[in-house]
Motif scaffolding. Structure first.
Motif, PDB file in Angstrom:
ATOM      1  N   ALA A  35       0.993  -1.359  -0.018  1.00 36.69           N
ATOM      2  CA  ALA A  35      -0.084   0.069   0.239  1.00 36.69           C
ATOM      3  C   ALA A  35       0.770   1.219  -0.204  1.00 36.69           C
ATOM      4  N   SER A  36       1.837   1.185   0.794  1.00 39.60           N
ATOM      5  CA  SER A  36       2.678   2.369   0.940  1.00 39.60           C
ATOM      6  C   SER A  36       3.447   2.799  -0.491  1.00 39.60           C
ATOM      7  N   ILE A  37       4.206   1.651  -1.132  1.00 37.71           N
ATOM      8  CA  ILE A  37       4.669   1.759  -2.548  1.00 37.71           C
ATOM      9  C   ILE A  37       3.716   2.125  -3.428  1.00 37.71           C
ATOM     10  N   THR A  38       2.274   1.657  -3.416  1.00 35.49           N
ATOM     11  CA  THR A  38       1.449   2.231  -4.326  1.00 35.49           C
ATOM     12  C   THR A  38       1.187   3.632  -4.328  1.00 35.49           C
ATOM     13  N   ALA A  39       1.304   4.139  -3.019  1.00 36.47           N
ATOM     14  CA  ALA A  39       0.879   5.444  -2.833  1.00 36.47           C
ATOM     15  C   ALA A  39       1.856   6.275  -3.211  1.00 36.47           C
ATOM     16  N   LEU A  40       3.155   5.866  -2.888  1.00 30.27           N
ATOM     17  CA  LEU A  40       4.304   6.594  -3.195  1.00 30.27           C
ATOM     18  C   LEU A  40       4.643   6.864  -4.667  1.00 30.27           C
ATOM     19  N   VAL A  41       4.478   5.742  -5.424  1.00 33.77           N
ATOM     20  CA  VAL A  41       4.730   5.558  -6.837  1.00 33.77           C
ATOM     21  C   VAL A  41       3.672   6.662  -7.629  1.00 33.77           C
ATOM     22  N   GLN A  42       2.705   6.984  -7.167  1.00 36.27           N
ATOM     23  CA  GLN A  42       1.770   7.933  -7.790  1.00 36.27           C
ATOM     24  C   GLN A  42       2.456   9.228  -8.018  1.00 36.27           C
ATOM     25  N   VAL A  43       3.489   9.647  -7.060  1.00 39.40           N
ATOM     26  CA  VAL A  43       3.787  11.100  -7.345  1.00 39.40           C
ATOM     27  C   VAL A  43       4.573  11.313  -8.405  1.00 39.40           C
ATOM     28  N   PRO A  44       5.878  10.087  -8.766  1.00 34.90           N
ATOM     29  CA  PRO A  44       6.281  10.280 -10.292  1.00 34.90           C
ATOM     30  C   PRO A  44       5.486  10.107 -11.078  1.00 34.90           C
ATOM     31  N   LYS A  45       4.171   9.578 -11.144  1.00 36.74           N
ATOM     32  CA  LYS A  45       3.120   9.166 -12.165  1.00 36.74           C
ATOM     33  C   LYS A  45       2.767  10.456 -12.510  1.00 36.74           C
ATOM     34  N   VAL A  46       2.005  11.208 -11.554  1.00 39.89           N
ATOM     35  CA  VAL A  46       1.345  12.317 -11.734  1.00 39.89           C
ATOM     36  C   VAL A  46       2.222  13.489 -12.466  1.00 39.89           C
ATOM     37  N   VAL A  47       3.330  13.446 -11.792  1.00 40.49           N
ATOM     38  CA  VAL A  47       4.516  14.520 -12.343  1.00 40.49           C
ATOM     39  C   VAL A  47       4.613  14.280 -13.726  1.00 40.49           C
ATOM     40  N   LEU A  48       4.928  13.004 -14.232  1.00 40.30           N
ATOM     41  CA  LEU A  48       5.306  12.794 -15.718  1.00 40.30           C
ATOM     42  C   LEU A  48       4.062  12.947 -16.480  1.00 40.30           C
ATOM     43  N   MET A  49       2.821  12.537 -16.054  1.00 38.78           N
ATOM     44  CA  MET A  49       1.655  12.830 -16.729  1.00 38.78           C
ATOM     45  C   MET A  49       1.474  14.423 -16.885  1.00 38.78           C
ATOM     46  N   LEU A  50       1.710  15.140 -15.903  1.00 37.71           N
ATOM     47  CA  LEU A  50       1.475  16.452 -15.846  1.00 37.71           C
ATOM     48  C   LEU A  50       2.603  17.180 -17.015  1.00 37.71           C
ATOM     49  N   ALA A  51       3.840  16.616 -16.811  1.00 37.54           N
ATOM     50  CA  ALA A  51       4.798  17.096 -17.742  1.00 37.54           C
ATOM     51  C   ALA A  51       4.556  16.831 -19.028  1.00 37.54           C
ATOM     52  N   SER A  52       3.812  15.717 -19.397  1.00 38.59           N
ATOM     53  CA  SER A  52       3.519  15.452 -20.745  1.00 38.59           C
ATOM     54  C   SER A  52       2.432  16.435 -21.121  1.00 38.59           C
ATOM     55  N   GLN A  53       1.357  16.549 -20.411  1.00 38.09           N
ATOM     56  CA  GLN A  53       0.280  17.474 -20.791  1.00 38.09           C
ATOM     57  C   GLN A  53       0.794  18.730 -21.260  1.00 38.09           C
ATOM     58  N   LEU A  54       1.778  19.274 -20.484  1.00 35.41           N
ATOM     59  CA  LEU A  54       2.397  20.545 -20.676  1.00 35.41           C
ATOM     60  C   LEU A  54       2.967  20.796 -21.908  1.00 35.41           C
ATOM     61  N   LEU A  55       4.081  19.598 -22.102  1.00 37.12           N
ATOM     62  CA  LEU A  55       4.877  19.817 -23.450  1.00 37.12           C
ATOM     63  C   LEU A  55       4.018  19.319 -24.427  1.00 37.12           C
ATOM     64  N   LEU A  56       3.226  18.386 -24.591  1.00 37.44           N
ATOM     65  CA  LEU A  56       2.551  18.107 -25.894  1.00 37.44           C
ATOM     66  C   LEU A  56       1.481  19.136 -26.187  1.00 37.44           C
ATOM     67  N   ALA A  57       0.822  19.766 -25.191  1.00 43.41           N
ATOM     68  CA  ALA A  57      -0.094  20.691 -25.387  1.00 43.41           C
ATOM     69  C   ALA A  57       0.537  22.014 -26.469  1.00 43.41           C
ATOM     70  N   ARG A  58       1.935  22.161 -26.195  1.00 44.68           N
ATOM     71  CA  ARG A  58       2.668  23.218 -26.872  1.00 44.68           C
ATOM     72  C   ARG A  58       3.301  22.735 -27.981  1.00 44.68           C
ATOM     73  N   LEU A  59       3.226  21.387 -28.451  1.00 42.71           N
ATOM     74  CA  LEU A  59       3.858  20.756 -29.423  1.00 42.71           C
ATOM     75  C   LEU A  59       2.995  20.401 -30.704  1.00 42.71           C
ATOM     76  N   LEU A  60       1.690  19.989 -30.143  1.00 44.89           N
ATOM     77  CA  LEU A  60       0.609  19.553 -30.932  1.00 44.89           C
ATOM     78  C   LEU A  60      -0.469  20.232 -31.099  1.00 44.89           C
ATOM     79  N   LEU A  61      -1.324  19.995 -32.122  1.00 41.07           N
ATOM     80  CA  LEU A  61      -2.468  20.908 -32.462  1.00 41.07           C
ATOM     81  C   LEU A  61      -3.713  19.929 -31.499  1.00 41.07           C
ATOM     82  N   PRO A  62      -4.762  20.713 -31.350  1.00 42.70           N
ATOM     83  CA  PRO A  62      -6.095  19.787 -30.933  1.00 42.70           C
ATOM     84  C   PRO A  62      -6.224  18.768 -31.648  1.00 42.70           C
ATOM     85  N   GLU A  63      -6.241  19.106 -33.013  1.00 44.50           N
ATOM     86  CA  GLU A  63      -6.854  18.041 -34.050  1.00 44.50           C
ATOM     87  C   GLU A  63      -5.779  16.869 -34.066  1.00 44.50           C
TER      88      GLU A  63
END
Length: 506
Positions: A24-52
């Protein structure tokens, strides 16, 4: 190896309780890098790709995901819940799942012209064929992944999840930078799948033998089929909107909706993942002790609400500056969509908790019936909002979640079992009042101050959490739950997962 032998699970010396707490502890802790990676992906790709670009891939994703749920056959739940597994059953089930994945992958590929006709977009054919290959590929790691879950090897699972996500984020960003457009999203998913399968096989100590047949594998498949129906209903509830929006409003509008949905829902999924992984086994062990069962339910659900509700209220009321900061100014048309999606997501912890109650109490039929009904209501909500535009689709869906779907599921689960109306009222009433107070505070702050940029947004987020906590602390029952949440990590370290549900009464 004799295929009549049984699969070797953890022995008592492995410390099942210790593994549960550590997992349970590992599962909770691993969410931190996963959320950071997902938000970083959102931030980068939104500026590199178009809505279409996002819209084109989102046209295919619901169909591919639907087929993947079918290919899973409820495998993880079936393998994890079976008391003992014979090697012959595992071997046969591996080849059944491989054959089913291959067959469904072919069916998905053959559907590509139909999807292209539905959307009026010929490029969908190539994207569908590429994604169909991922279905076939996924069959190679399905059973080994389920066995890792059964063995509670959460460290290995964490490495697999973070590694595959990292590959996906890096590959998509690099390919998008070099102008690959929507193919950067498809190829990134391919890289993530290959990484995941390679690591799963590396960590798993089970290997298939030559194809064989065993009746036990059919019983696993039958058990999983009931779960699959519920999973399909839940998946349709979350993704059929993409098909309807793409067909009616086009890829650009779908791209805006897809980014808004992922920004609202992906972090939410990561927050809930540790609770969803631990809740059912914990509650199942406490089902014969009603008081501790209720306390465990209240602790876990309150913990999720404490994180999710103020975050969604903050994100919904400050959607414009938040979208501009995270995705960039050109994505501002997605802000009202995002705001309504956040409103609907406030009650997601309660919906998840109803599933815990039904599964842990053995009420799988009710889960299937009413889960399917909730999905049907949501699809109807999408259809009602569609003629008025994308913002109305999000608005009607959010209102149906808050006013129809969640009250229906709550009414079902409190009909029997340890958690009744009084328990649910003690949970929901303080959180409803806290949500209203936090919403009013943020609304007033937005009227008085200009909230743009990282500093004002961060201050608003902290203020939302503080306001929510202060209002909750005004209720006696909530104070007891908050105290138990503070004491829970210490109790878990002392006595294992059996302490869940006990700390609030000691």
């Amino acid at each position: 190896m004799d295929l009549e032998e049984y699969w070797q699970d953890l022995s008592s010396s492995d410390g099942l309780k210790a593994r549960s707490v550590r997992g349970a502890s590992i599962t909770a802790l691993v969410q931190v890098p996963k959320v950071v990676l997902m938000l970083a992906s959102q931030l980068l790709l939104a500026r590199l790709l178009l809505p279409e670009d996002f819209g084109l891939v989102a046209m295919v994703t619901p169909v591919i995901g639907f087929v993947q749920v079918l290919a899973d056959l409820g495998l993880t739940q079936a393998v994890v819940s079976r008391p003992r597994l014979r090697l012959a059953e595992l071997n046969a089930f591996f080849w059944i799942s491989m054959g089913l994945s291959a067959g469904l992958g072919i069916v998905a590929g053959l559907s590509s012209p139909l999807l292209a006709w539905l959307y009026g977009e010929p490029r969908v054919i190539a994207v569908t064929l590429a994604c169909a290959a991922l279905i076939v590929l996924g069959g190679f790691g399905m059973l080994q992944s389920a066995l890792l879950n059964r063995q509670m090897r959460y460290g290995a699972i964490a490495i697999i999840e973070v590694s595959s996500l990292t590959v996906s984020v890096v590959l998509s960003a690099v390919l998008a930078w070099y102008g690959w457009g929507y193919w950067s999203l498809v190829l990134a998913q391919t890289g993530a799948s290959l990484t995941s399968i390679a690591l799963i096989w590396g960590f798993s100590d089970w290997r298939p033998r030559a194809p064989s047949f065993d009746r036990g594998a059919l019983s696993l498949a039958r058990f999983g089929s009931n779960i699959t129906i519920s999973n399909l209903a839940g998946y349709l509830n979350m993704t059929v909107d993409n098909i309807m929006i793409g067909a009616a409003l086009g890829r650009v509008v779908l791209g805006l909706y897809d980014r808004a949905w992922k920004l609202a829902v992906q972090p939410l999924s990561q927050i809930q993942a540790p609770f969803n992984r631990v809740a059912v086994p914990a509650l199942s062990r406490l089902v014969d002790d009603p008081e501790r069962y209720r306390q465990a339910f209240l602790q876990m659900t309150q913990a999720m609400l404490l994180v999710v509700a103020p975050a969604m209220i903050f994100a919904g009321l400050l959607a414009d500056p938040l979208i501009a900061f995270v995705l960039g100014p050109r994505w501002l048309p997605a802000a009202p969509i995002f705001a309504w999606l956040c409103l609907g997501a406030i009650l997601t912890p309660v919906n998840s908790a109803t599933g815990w109650l039904l599964i842990s109490q053995g009420r799988s039929r009710e889960q299937m019936v009413f889960g399917t009904a909730a999905a049907a209501i949501n699809v109807l909500a999408y259809a009602c909002g569609l003629p008025w535009g994308i913002v109305y689709v999000a608005a009607v869906s959010a209102l149906s979640v808050c006013l129809i779907q969640t009250p229906m599921l709550v009414a079902v689960v409190v009909r029997q079992g340890p958690v009744r109306r009084g328990t649910m009222a003690r949970l929901l009433l303080p959180n409803i009042v806290a949500s209203a107070a936090t919403g009013l505070l943020l609304w007033q702050a937005r009227r008085l101050f200009e909230i743009t940029g990282f500093g004002p947004l961060a201050a608003s987020a902290i203020g939302a959490m503080a306001s929510y906590l202060v209002v909750l602390a005004c209720f006696h029952t909530s104070r007891a739950q908050l105290k138990s949440l503070v004491m829970l990590p210490l109790a878990l370290r002392r006595s294992g997962t059996s302490a869940i549900g006990k700390t609030a009464t000691e």
